[in-house]
Write a protein that holds these residues in place. Sequence first.
Motif, mmCIF file in Angstrom:
data_model
loop_
_atom_site.group_PDB
_atom_site.id
_atom_site.type_symbol
_atom_site.label_atom_id
_atom_site.label_comp_id
_atom_site.label_asym_id
_atom_site.label_seq_id
_atom_site.Cartn_x
_atom_site.Cartn_y
_atom_site.Cartn_z
ATOM 1 N N THR A 59 0.833 -1.202 0.000
ATOM 2 C CA THR A 59 0.000 0.000 0.000
ATOM 3 C C THR A 59 0.871 1.256 0.000
ATOM 4 O O THR A 59 1.780 1.340 0.828
ATOM 5 N N PRO A 60 0.580 2.229 -0.837
ATOM 6 C CA PRO A 60 -0.198 2.107 -2.067
ATOM 7 C C PRO A 60 0.588 1.309 -3.111
ATOM 8 O O PRO A 60 1.814 1.234 -3.058
ATOM 9 N N ALA A 61 -0.116 0.748 -4.039
ATOM 10 C CA ALA A 61 0.491 -0.166 -5.004
ATOM 11 C C ALA A 61 1.545 0.516 -5.879
ATOM 12 O O ALA A 61 2.549 -0.097 -6.235
ATOM 13 N N ASP A 62 1.337 1.784 -6.223
ATOM 14 C CA ASP A 62 2.258 2.451 -7.141
ATOM 15 C C ASP A 62 3.529 2.978 -6.474
ATOM 16 O O ASP A 62 4.574 3.070 -7.101
ATOM 17 N N THR A 66 3.849 0.848 2.916
ATOM 18 C CA THR A 66 3.478 -0.188 3.874
ATOM 19 C C THR A 66 3.357 -1.520 3.148
ATOM 20 O O THR A 66 2.775 -1.592 2.064
ATOM 21 N N VAL A 67 3.914 -2.548 3.754
ATOM 22 C CA VAL A 67 3.806 -3.900 3.214
ATOM 23 C C VAL A 67 3.324 -4.807 4.337
ATOM 24 O O VAL A 67 3.902 -4.805 5.433
ATOM 25 N N ASP A 68 2.265 -5.541 4.076
ATOM 26 C CA ASP A 68 1.776 -6.534 5.034
ATOM 27 C C ASP A 68 2.310 -7.891 4.614
ATOM 28 O O ASP A 68 2.234 -8.267 3.438
ATOM 29 N N ILE A 69 2.856 -8.600 5.583
ATOM 30 C CA ILE A 69 3.508 -9.884 5.332
ATOM 31 C C ILE A 69 2.788 -10.976 6.117
ATOM 32 O O ILE A 69 2.350 -10.752 7.259
ATOM 33 N N ARG A 102 3.517 -6.043 9.784
ATOM 34 C CA ARG A 102 3.402 -4.817 8.992
ATOM 35 C C ARG A 102 4.787 -4.184 8.944
ATOM 36 O O ARG A 102 5.417 -3.946 9.969
ATOM 37 N N VAL A 103 5.250 -3.953 7.729
ATOM 38 C CA VAL A 103 6.547 -3.342 7.491
ATOM 39 C C VAL A 103 6.299 -1.967 6.900
ATOM 40 O O VAL A 103 5.486 -1.820 5.978
ATOM 41 N N LYS A 112 11.284 -1.196 8.026
ATOM 42 C CA LYS A 112 11.361 -1.843 9.334
ATOM 43 C C LYS A 112 10.008 -2.436 9.706
ATOM 44 O O LYS A 112 8.963 -1.891 9.354
ATOM 45 N N VAL A 113 10.055 -3.538 10.444
ATOM 46 C CA VAL A 113 8.829 -4.150 10.953
ATOM 47 C C VAL A 113 8.298 -3.248 12.061
ATOM 48 O O VAL A 113 8.998 -2.972 13.037
ATOM 49 N N ALA A 114 7.075 -2.769 11.889
ATOM 50 C CA ALA A 114 6.455 -1.864 12.853
ATOM 51 C C ALA A 114 5.562 -2.602 13.845
ATOM 52 O O ALA A 114 5.369 -2.150 14.968
#
Length: 124
Positions: A59-62, A66-69, A102-103, A112-114
């Motif tokens: 998020t956002p894709a473009d 944020t990246v959810d793993i 959530r990174v 970083k992992v938040a």
Amino acid sequence: MWRDMAAAAKTSDWRSPRLARNATGKALSRISRGLYADHYNGLVTKGEPRNNPEVDTVTPADKPTTVDIIDCGDDSDWVKYHADTGKPANDGPAGRRHITARVEKAVDGSWKVADFAIQDVGTC
């Protein structure tokens, strides 16, 4: 993050500077508190967890910030011991667990992992 945590867990070093290399916010706090509790209780951890993280959402894709793993981590070879006797501590069942994380992208451009959540054994 998990490798840094495993390295610090060998001596239950809740102040290890390695912890902040890949974790921040709630994730860093959770790790530090857990290691402090182990230190306080005279426990150390041997071995390392096995992880197989996969990106779930970006998020956002473009221009991601944020990246959810998701992961199915295995802590079977990551065992707590009493530091004074070297005997295993009975700290509950080990095995495969569903993990979400959530990174977030920091101002300096690092990731970083938040935050993270670990479910019970058998959830994956």
